[in-house]
Design a protein around this motif. Structure first.
Motif, PDB file in Angstrom:
ATOM      1  N   GLU A   1       0.838  -1.191   0.000  1.00  9.29           N
ATOM      2  CA  GLU A   1       0.000   0.000   0.000  1.00  9.29           C
ATOM      3  C   GLU A   1       0.875   1.244   0.000  1.00  9.29           C
ATOM      4  O   GLU A   1       1.968   1.259   0.557  1.00  9.29           O
ATOM      5  CB  GLU A   1      -0.925  -0.014   1.214  1.00  9.29           C
ATOM      6  CG  GLU A   1      -1.942  -1.136   1.129  1.00  9.29           C
ATOM      7  CD  GLU A   1      -3.055  -0.974   2.128  1.00  9.29           C
ATOM      8  OE1 GLU A   1      -3.341   0.159   2.532  1.00  9.29           O
ATOM      9  OE2 GLU A   1      -3.632  -2.000   2.482  1.00  9.29           O
ATOM     10  N   ASN A   2       0.379   2.290  -0.621  1.00  6.61           N
ATOM     11  CA  ASN A   2       1.031   3.596  -0.723  1.00  6.61           C
ATOM     12  C   ASN A   2       2.303   3.542  -1.564  1.00  6.61           C
ATOM     13  O   ASN A   2       3.163   4.399  -1.456  1.00  6.61           O
ATOM     14  CB  ASN A   2       1.321   4.191   0.655  1.00  6.61           C
ATOM     15  CG  ASN A   2       1.490   5.694   0.579  1.00  6.61           C
ATOM     16  OD1 ASN A   2       0.854   6.360  -0.232  1.00  6.61           O
ATOM     17  ND2 ASN A   2       2.349   6.249   1.416  1.00  6.61           N
ATOM     18  N   SER A   3       2.434   2.532  -2.402  1.00  4.31           N
ATOM     19  CA  SER A   3       3.575   2.442  -3.300  1.00  4.31           C
ATOM     20  C   SER A   3       3.357   3.402  -4.472  1.00  4.31           C
ATOM     21  O   SER A   3       2.216   3.642  -4.874  1.00  4.31           O
ATOM     22  CB  SER A   3       3.705   1.014  -3.821  1.00  4.31           C
ATOM     23  OG  SER A   3       4.840   0.884  -4.622  1.00  4.31           O
ATOM     24  N   PRO A   4       4.409   3.991  -5.007  1.00  5.15           N
ATOM     25  CA  PRO A   4       4.235   4.909  -6.150  1.00  5.15           C
ATOM     26  C   PRO A   4       3.580   4.216  -7.335  1.00  5.15           C
ATOM     27  O   PRO A   4       3.678   2.997  -7.490  1.00  5.15           O
ATOM     28  CB  PRO A   4       5.670   5.319  -6.509  1.00  5.15           C
ATOM     29  CG  PRO A   4       6.476   5.020  -5.304  1.00  5.15           C
ATOM     30  CD  PRO A   4       5.808   3.877  -4.612  1.00  5.15           C
TER      31      PRO A   4
ATOM     32  N   THR B   1       6.424  10.592   3.741  1.00  5.76           N
ATOM     33  CA  THR B   1       7.269  11.758   3.435  1.00  5.76           C
ATOM     34  C   THR B   1       8.005  11.578   2.108  1.00  5.76           C
ATOM     35  O   THR B   1       8.174  12.527   1.353  1.00  5.76           O
ATOM     36  CB  THR B   1       8.281  12.022   4.571  1.00  5.76           C
ATOM     37  OG1 THR B   1       9.091  10.856   4.760  1.00  5.76           O
ATOM     38  CG2 THR B   1       7.562  12.355   5.864  1.00  5.76           C
ATOM     39  N   VAL B   2       8.415  10.348   1.835  1.00  5.60           N
ATOM     40  CA  VAL B   2       9.054  10.054   0.546  1.00  5.60           C
ATOM     41  C   VAL B   2       8.051  10.258  -0.579  1.00  5.60           C
ATOM     42  O   VAL B   2       8.358  10.858  -1.614  1.00  5.60           O
ATOM     43  CB  VAL B   2       9.633   8.620   0.527  1.00  5.60           C
ATOM     44  CG1 VAL B   2       9.997   8.188  -0.883  1.00  5.60           C
ATOM     45  CG2 VAL B   2      10.834   8.519   1.441  1.00  5.60           C
ATOM     46  N   ARG B   3       6.830   9.759  -0.377  1.00  2.00           N
ATOM     47  CA  ARG B   3       5.789   9.896  -1.394  1.00  2.00           C
ATOM     48  C   ARG B   3       5.474  11.354  -1.680  1.00  2.00           C
ATOM     49  O   ARG B   3       5.227  11.729  -2.828  1.00  2.00           O
ATOM     50  CB  ARG B   3       4.515   9.171  -0.960  1.00  2.00           C
ATOM     51  CG  ARG B   3       4.544   7.662  -1.125  1.00  2.00           C
ATOM     52  CD  ARG B   3       4.772   7.226  -2.567  1.00  2.00           C
ATOM     53  NE  ARG B   3       3.826   7.796  -3.499  1.00  2.00           N
ATOM     54  CZ  ARG B   3       2.616   7.350  -3.736  1.00  2.00           C
ATOM     55  NH1 ARG B   3       2.187   6.281  -3.117  1.00  2.00           N
ATOM     56  NH2 ARG B   3       1.824   7.958  -4.597  1.00  2.00           N
ATOM     57  N   GLN B   4       5.489  12.209  -0.662  1.00  4.90           N
ATOM     58  CA  GLN B   4       5.220  13.635  -0.883  1.00  4.90           C
ATOM     59  C   GLN B   4       6.264  14.240  -1.821  1.00  4.90           C
ATOM     60  O   GLN B   4       5.929  14.969  -2.750  1.00  4.90           O
ATOM     61  CB  GLN B   4       5.205  14.397   0.441  1.00  4.90           C
ATOM     62  CG  GLN B   4       3.970  14.149   1.256  1.00  4.90           C
ATOM     63  CD  GLN B   4       4.015  14.868   2.595  1.00  4.90           C
ATOM     64  OE1 GLN B   4       5.057  15.363   3.017  1.00  4.90           O
ATOM     65  NE2 GLN B   4       2.883  14.913   3.273  1.00  4.90           N
ATOM     66  N   VAL B   5       7.531  13.934  -1.564  1.00  2.00           N
ATOM     67  CA  VAL B   5       8.606  14.470  -2.406  1.00  2.00           C
ATOM     68  C   VAL B   5       8.539  13.870  -3.809  1.00  2.00           C
ATOM     69  O   VAL B   5       8.655  14.591  -4.810  1.00  2.00           O
ATOM     70  CB  VAL B   5       9.987  14.207  -1.766  1.00  2.00           C
ATOM     71  CG1 VAL B   5      11.109  14.688  -2.669  1.00  2.00           C
ATOM     72  CG2 VAL B   5      10.079  14.874  -0.403  1.00  2.00           C
ATOM     73  N   LEU B   6       8.337  12.551  -3.905  1.00  2.00           N
ATOM     74  CA  LEU B   6       8.246  11.895  -5.217  1.00  2.00           C
ATOM     75  C   LEU B   6       7.083  12.449  -6.031  1.00  2.00           C
ATOM     76  O   LEU B   6       7.248  12.798  -7.201  1.00  2.00           O
ATOM     77  CB  LEU B   6       8.065  10.387  -5.046  1.00  2.00           C
ATOM     78  CG  LEU B   6       9.289   9.503  -5.105  1.00  2.00           C
ATOM     79  CD1 LEU B   6       8.913   8.057  -4.845  1.00  2.00           C
ATOM     80  CD2 LEU B   6      10.047   9.622  -6.387  1.00  2.00           C
TER      81      LEU B   6
ATOM     82  N   MET C   1      19.109   2.601   0.333  1.00  2.00           N
ATOM     83  CA  MET C   1      19.049   3.858   1.076  1.00  2.00           C
ATOM     84  C   MET C   1      17.845   3.781   2.007  1.00  2.00           C
ATOM     85  O   MET C   1      16.766   3.362   1.591  1.00  2.00           O
ATOM     86  CB  MET C   1      18.855   5.056   0.138  1.00  2.00           C
ATOM     87  CG  MET C   1      20.037   5.366  -0.729  1.00  2.00           C
ATOM     88  SD  MET C   1      19.750   6.827  -1.751  1.00  2.00           S
ATOM     89  CE  MET C   1      19.026   6.079  -3.197  1.00  2.00           C
ATOM     90  N   GLY C   2      18.035   4.202   3.241  1.00  2.00           N
ATOM     91  CA  GLY C   2      16.919   4.294   4.170  1.00  2.00           C
ATOM     92  C   GLY C   2      16.046   5.485   3.810  1.00  2.00           C
ATOM     93  O   GLY C   2      16.343   6.249   2.880  1.00  2.00           O
ATOM     94  N   VAL C   3      14.982   5.694   4.562  1.00  2.00           N
ATOM     95  CA  VAL C   3      14.021   6.763   4.266  1.00  2.00           C
ATOM     96  C   VAL C   3      14.701   8.129   4.265  1.00  2.00           C
ATOM     97  O   VAL C   3      14.542   8.916   3.317  1.00  2.00           O
ATOM     98  CB  VAL C   3      12.844   6.725   5.266  1.00  2.00           C
ATOM     99  CG1 VAL C   3      11.961   7.946   5.125  1.00  2.00           C
ATOM    100  CG2 VAL C   3      12.036   5.459   5.089  1.00  2.00           C
ATOM    101  N   ASP C   4      15.453   8.436   5.316  1.00  2.00           N
ATOM    102  CA  ASP C   4      16.091   9.760   5.408  1.00  2.00           C
ATOM    103  C   ASP C   4      17.121   9.972   4.306  1.00  2.00           C
ATOM    104  O   ASP C   4      17.170  11.030   3.678  1.00  2.00           O
ATOM    105  CB  ASP C   4      16.747   9.943   6.779  1.00  2.00           C
ATOM    106  CG  ASP C   4      15.727   9.996   7.904  1.00  2.00           C
ATOM    107  OD1 ASP C   4      14.575  10.402   7.644  1.00  2.00           O
ATOM    108  OD2 ASP C   4      16.091   9.627   9.038  1.00  2.00           O
TER     109      ASP C   4
END
Length: 152
Positions: free
Chosen positions: A32-35, A78-83, A141-144
Motif C-alpha cells: 500500500e502507498n507504493s508509487p 514523506t518520501v511519497r510527498q517528495v516523489l 538507502m533508508g528513508v532519510d
C-alpha cells in the motif's frame, strides 16, 4: 516391479497435486502507498510537458535490498510527498531483456540500465526529459537518506 511403478506414480501424483495447489495460491504482495510506476516512454512525455524530473528505480528480481526499499522506503508518506511533487516514478528490471521504449528506440531494459551506469542493484537515477542522468546512487538507502537524495 509393478509395486515400484505404482508407488512412484502415486508419489509423483501427490507431489504434482501439492505443488499445483501451493503455487496457484501464491499471490504477490500488494504494498500500500507504493508509487504508481509508469513506463519510461510515458514518463519522458510527461516530463517534457511539466517541470518534473524522472525518478528511475533500477531493480533486480530476487534482490533483497530492492525488496527492502520497495517495502520500507517507497511507501513512506514523506518520501511519497517528495516523489509525487517533483518526480515521475519509473521502475526498470536492470537484469531483464524485456524491451522498453526510450528516446524513440526499442532497447532491452538491461541495456538501458547499463547505459546509465546501473550495474549494481538497486540503483536510483534521476533523469531529465531527454534521459540525461542528473543524479545517480547505487545501493540501499533508508528513508532519510533517500529523501536527501531526492532533494536537489
Amino acid at each position: 516391479m509393478n509395486k515400484k511403478v505404482v508407488i512412484t506414480v502415486v508419489v509423483c501424483a501427490f507431489l504434482g497435486f501439492f505443488m499445483y495447489n501451493s503455487l496457484t495460491k501464491v499471490q504477490p504482495n500488494v504494498i500500500e502507498n507504493s508509487p504508481e510506476w509508469i513506463p519510461i516512454n510515458e514518463a519522458q512525455d510527461v516530463a517534457a510537458s511539466t517541470d518534473k524530473f524522472i525518478f528511475v528505480d533500477v531493480y533486480e528480481i530476487g534482490c533483497k535490498y530492492c525488496r527492502a526499499m520497495d517495502r520500507e522506503v517507497f511507501p513512506d508518506s514523506t518520501v511519497r510527498q517528495v516523489l509525487d511533487a517533483n518526480y515521475i516514478p519509473v521502475r526498470i528490471d536492470g537484469n531483464s531483456m524485456e524491451p522498453i521504449q526510450f528516446n524513440g528506440q526499442e532497447i532491452p531494459s538491461k541495456e538501458f540500465a547499463q547505459s546509465k551506469g546501473a550495474f549494481v542493484f538497486p540503483t536510483s537515477l534521476i533523469l531529465d526529459s531527454q534521459g540525461n542522468v542528473i543524479k545517480k546512487k547505487t545501493g540501499y538507502m533508508g528513508v532519510d537518506e533517500f529523501r536527501q537524495f531526492l532533494y536537489q
